[in-house]
Design a protein around this motif. Structure first.
Motif, PDB file in Angstrom:
ATOM      1  N   GLU A  49       4.356  22.921 -27.042  1.00  0.00           N
ATOM      2  CA  GLU A  49       4.647  24.148 -26.291  1.00  0.00           C
ATOM      3  C   GLU A  49       6.147  24.444 -26.293  1.00  0.00           C
ATOM      4  O   GLU A  49       6.553  25.605 -26.425  1.00  0.00           O
ATOM      5  CB  GLU A  49       4.145  24.006 -24.858  1.00  0.00           C
ATOM      6  N   LEU A  50       6.958  23.395 -26.160  1.00  0.00           N
ATOM      7  CA  LEU A  50       8.412  23.563 -26.194  1.00  0.00           C
ATOM      8  C   LEU A  50       8.864  24.101 -27.544  1.00  0.00           C
ATOM      9  O   LEU A  50       9.692  25.013 -27.613  1.00  0.00           O
ATOM     10  CB  LEU A  50       9.109  22.227 -25.903  1.00  0.00           C
ATOM     11  N   ILE A  51       8.296  23.582 -28.606  1.00  0.00           N
ATOM     12  CA  ILE A  51       8.653  24.038 -29.953  1.00  0.00           C
ATOM     13  C   ILE A  51       8.268  25.508 -30.130  1.00  0.00           C
ATOM     14  O   ILE A  51       9.056  26.300 -30.645  1.00  0.00           O
ATOM     15  CB  ILE A  51       7.998  23.146 -31.022  1.00  0.00           C
ATOM     16  N   LEU A  52       7.087  25.874 -29.686  1.00  0.00           N
ATOM     17  CA  LEU A  52       6.667  27.276 -29.799  1.00  0.00           C
ATOM     18  C   LEU A  52       7.585  28.190 -28.996  1.00  0.00           C
ATOM     19  O   LEU A  52       7.932  29.290 -29.449  1.00  0.00           O
ATOM     20  CB  LEU A  52       5.221  27.436 -29.340  1.00  0.00           C
ATOM     21  N   ALA A  53       7.987  27.740 -27.822  1.00  0.00           N
ATOM     22  CA  ALA A  53       8.877  28.552 -26.982  1.00  0.00           C
ATOM     23  C   ALA A  53      10.296  28.612 -27.539  1.00  0.00           C
ATOM     24  O   ALA A  53      11.045  29.531 -27.220  1.00  0.00           O
ATOM     25  CB  ALA A  53       8.907  27.978 -25.567  1.00  0.00           C
ATOM     26  N   SER A  54      10.655  27.662 -28.403  1.00  0.00           N
ATOM     27  CA  SER A  54      12.027  27.564 -28.917  1.00  0.00           C
ATOM     28  C   SER A  54      12.167  28.043 -30.358  1.00  0.00           C
ATOM     29  O   SER A  54      13.208  27.829 -30.970  1.00  0.00           O
ATOM     30  CB  SER A  54      12.497  26.112 -28.833  1.00  0.00           C
ATOM     31  N   GLN A  55      11.160  28.676 -30.914  1.00  0.00           N
ATOM     32  CA  GLN A  55      11.189  29.080 -32.322  1.00  0.00           C
ATOM     33  C   GLN A  55      12.415  29.928 -32.663  1.00  0.00           C
ATOM     34  O   GLN A  55      13.111  29.660 -33.637  1.00  0.00           O
ATOM     35  CB  GLN A  55       9.929  29.858 -32.683  1.00  0.00           C
TER      36      GLN A  55
END
Length: 158
Positions: A8-14
């Motif tokens: 989820e963090l990776i998706l939010a930080s794209q």
């Protein structure tokens, strides 16, 4: 942090990851490689993250290290100015004078400006990501603002 939370963090930080990678690498293919490698490393090392609150900073640090690794592996013979002039015609038609001026800054200043103004990180977080002191980050930001002001007002006068 659990792997689901990391996902989820990776998706939010794209977007942030792309901006940081583009600041250091310029080439979209290299940016994609760095981001992909950073994600793989983050998932394999998720158990080394001590505090979940620092997850995004930790992820960006991994990405910065990957970018530097790509830069080391691909020492290019083409000068930066030659490369940028070719790329300008293709990819950067929509970039403003400000973004062009930012790209002309030295790497440390450019990274600090991108993280601070475009991604919204604080001085302390940038210092942790770039492994520099807080005063060094503040000095880089001040020098970058000064250079940008001179360059952009100089361009406006021409």
């Amino acid at each position: 942090m659990k792997k689901e939370e990391l996902g989820e963090l990776i998706l939010a930080s794209q977007d942030a990851m792309y901006h940081v990678a583009k600041t250091l690498l310029y080439n979209d293919a290299d940016c994609a490689d760095a981001i992909q490698e950073a994600i793989v490393k983050a998932f394999s090392k998720v158990d080394t993250l001590k505090k979940d609150a620092y997850g995004k900073t930790w992820l960006m640090r991994i990405l910065i290290n990957e970018c530097y690794g790509i830069m080391r592996r691909e020492k290019r013979v083409v000068s930066l100015e030659d490369y940028r002039q070719e790329e300008k015609a293709e990819e950067r038609k929509d970039y403003s004078e400000l973004y062009e001026a930012i790209y002309r800054l030295p790497e440390e200043m450019r990274l600090s400006v991108t993280l601070y103004y475009l991604e919204g990180y604080g001085v302390r977080e940038i210092a942790a990501m770039t492994e520099a002191t807080e005063s060094a980050v503040k000095n880089r930001l001040a020098r970058a603002r000064q250079r940008l002001r001179k360059e952009l007002t100089g361009q406006a006068a021409q």
